[in-house]
Scaffold this active site. Sequence first.
Site, PDB file in Angstrom:
ATOM      1  N   LEU A   9       4.791  64.026  16.629  1.00 16.21           N
ATOM      2  CA  LEU A   9       5.022  62.693  16.079  1.00 16.21           C
ATOM      3  C   LEU A   9       3.775  62.219  15.347  1.00 16.21           C
ATOM      4  CD1 LEU A   9       7.288  60.477  16.164  1.00 16.21           C
ATOM      5  CD2 LEU A   9       5.937  59.403  17.959  1.00 16.21           C
TER       6      LEU A   9
ATOM      7  N   ASP B  65      10.789  67.134  -3.070  1.00 16.70           N
ATOM      8  CA  ASP B  65      11.453  65.853  -2.809  1.00 16.70           C
ATOM      9  C   ASP B  65      10.406  64.743  -2.757  1.00 16.70           C
ATOM     10  OD1 ASP B  65      12.955  63.703  -2.039  1.00 16.70           O
ATOM     11  OD2 ASP B  65      13.797  64.626  -0.239  1.00 16.70           O
TER      12      ASP B  65
ATOM     13  N   ASN C 110       8.640  60.626   2.625  1.00 14.62           N
ATOM     14  CA  ASN C 110       8.054  61.937   2.902  1.00 14.62           C
ATOM     15  C   ASN C 110       6.528  61.905   2.864  1.00 14.62           C
ATOM     16  OD1 ASN C 110      10.597  63.008   3.176  1.00 14.62           O
ATOM     17  ND2 ASN C 110      10.708  63.787   1.088  1.00 14.62           N
TER      18      ASN C 110
ATOM     19  N   ASP D 213       9.056  66.628   5.713  1.00 11.23           N
ATOM     20  CA  ASP D 213      10.311  67.100   5.123  1.00 11.23           C
ATOM     21  C   ASP D 213      10.085  68.181   4.067  1.00 11.23           C
ATOM     22  OD1 ASP D 213      12.866  67.518   4.285  1.00 11.23           O
ATOM     23  OD2 ASP D 213      13.343  65.411   3.951  1.00 11.23           O
TER      24      ASP D 213
END
Length: 649
Positions: A448, A489, A494, A508
């Site tokens: 995390l 992306d 992100n 991501d």
Amino acid sequence: MAAMLGDAIMVAKGLAKLTQAAVETHLQNLGLGGELILAARALQSTAVEQISMVFGKVQGQDKHEDSYATENFEDLEAEVQFSTPQAAGSSPDFSTASSLDQPLSSSLGHAHREGPAPAYVSSGPFREAGLSGQATSPLGRVNGRLFVDCRDLFLANSIQRRFFHQDQAPVGGLTAEDIEKARQAKARPESKPHKQMLSERARERKVPVTRIGRLANFGGLAVGLGFGALAEVAKKSLRSENSTGKKAVLDSSPFLSEANAERIVSTLCKVRGAALKLGQMLSIQDDAFINPHLAKIFERVRQSADFMPLKQMTKTLNNDLGPHWRDKLEYFEERPFAAASIGQVHLARLKGGREVAMKIQYPGVAQSINSDVNNLMAVLNMSNMLPEGLFPEHLIDVLRRELTLECDYQREAAYAKKFRELLKDHPFFYVPEIVDELCSPHVLTTELITGFPLDQAEGLSQEVRNEICYNILVLCLRELFEFHVMQTDPNWSNFFYDPQQHKVALLDFGATREYDRSFTDLYIQVIRAAADQDREAVLKKSIEMKFLTGYEVKAMEDAHLDAILILGEAFASEEPFDFGTQSTTEKIHNLIPIMLKHRLIPPPEETYSLHRKMGGSFLICSKLKACFPCKAMFEEAYSNYCRMKSGLQ
């Protein structure tokens, strides 16, 4: 007389208690907790002792009434008790000063064993750096802010006993300097941890798994759009031109009413998958490209989709990780803290106390990519919301292939590890570690991280925004020309900025793709020519790369060259380039209709994802109003590429 004095004692002590609570609350509201609250409690206990001394003789004259007064005071204390009572046998020992200095996370750890606070805040890799000597437990950090009342009230009961029965010297040592330090620590914004939370509008809705179920949703959307368009025409409220006198590309249809926009978003957030991904691609475009109102509606799509029910989510985890996956975890938060097009993300904690993020893929999205794209494009084309040629068939095919790859979480995990290795020594970027034991084709678990997405970074200082954007552009050039692999992306979410460690976490890697040297050898020459503003060289290399055939009409040729040269303006500038005031997007917007109408061949497949990433990175710089020179960064990238190429020959 004794009875009256007993009542007076009870009332006086009760008032002292209430005064203590009021003072503590006021100090907390002013941000002056900590030592001042300890001092307030010391004064309260002293006041109670003085009250007892004043009435002591009278109390001694009548033991019965003294007992009566004490019992009534205890009843009153129970009613106005602001401390958290301890379970039998679990009260900590406050006989020594050291016990008061223990981290509160350890004291409260047992009470919170079933799960942490909404701790989408982690001690994390950023938070641990430079924090030696502090509790690494996320509860210790989070409780310091989110559970200040619980913590202080827990201490209120124990410290009160300490003041009644022990020496008060530690409180007497409180200085003005200590108070000022406490005030500054409270006011310092960077000391507050940042957490990611699910959008308030996100709802729990089952993901339609079967193709028929998903088709029914698109069919309902088509019917709803039709009725909405009729109502819009009846009201004669077609979109008006914006303040600059130009119309957005998508601002041309009676289907694009506010009600219809909500219908689109609602359907996309329900079905999720490929259709929602396409909506998110539109959401990161500039207002000059799509209707500003639609952009705001799609912003909700980008920030958060709806999330699947617990039963559906649990079934996915059981199928992928086995029925005993919870045995590997100390805690699992059943409500996600983020939801996107392909999956939703849950907070969990490993047995060793490490917090992780578990991304769980929606069931059925991988199998329904083709049908979802076809259904959505049919609805959008039927309603004339998109200009002709904006999403030609070859682009749709590319999107299908990209989305299929994004649904493979094992592939994404491999690229995340690759980027973590490539950037392991980078001073500004960080890639979270993959937790292999909780990964599968439909589940991806990482450590995390802390921070907030870049769309929340507009309030940062100009210097910090410049540094963020500068590093993002440099990373784009390195990905393409040094790594030959790029995360394509550019979604705001992100990139997570952690102000405490002044780092950006990269997330991501599902949209990651590699680029052959045969492609980059030509493409870097196109950028070189654009940076030099060499029109003839851009034309020559564009034909060589098959951007053009050489037989296009003059209007198409000029539009293509103008678009390339406009993008090269930033890399041509030795002076600080002001992304906030540049008109790059508006200029290219004016060229889109010409290129859509007269293009003879589709551009190279690699350029779709590449230009999406480059364009999105420029848009981030524009939104954050960055201003810095760009010529030197490209010159360095070009020199390194040429040196590397010569070394390979």
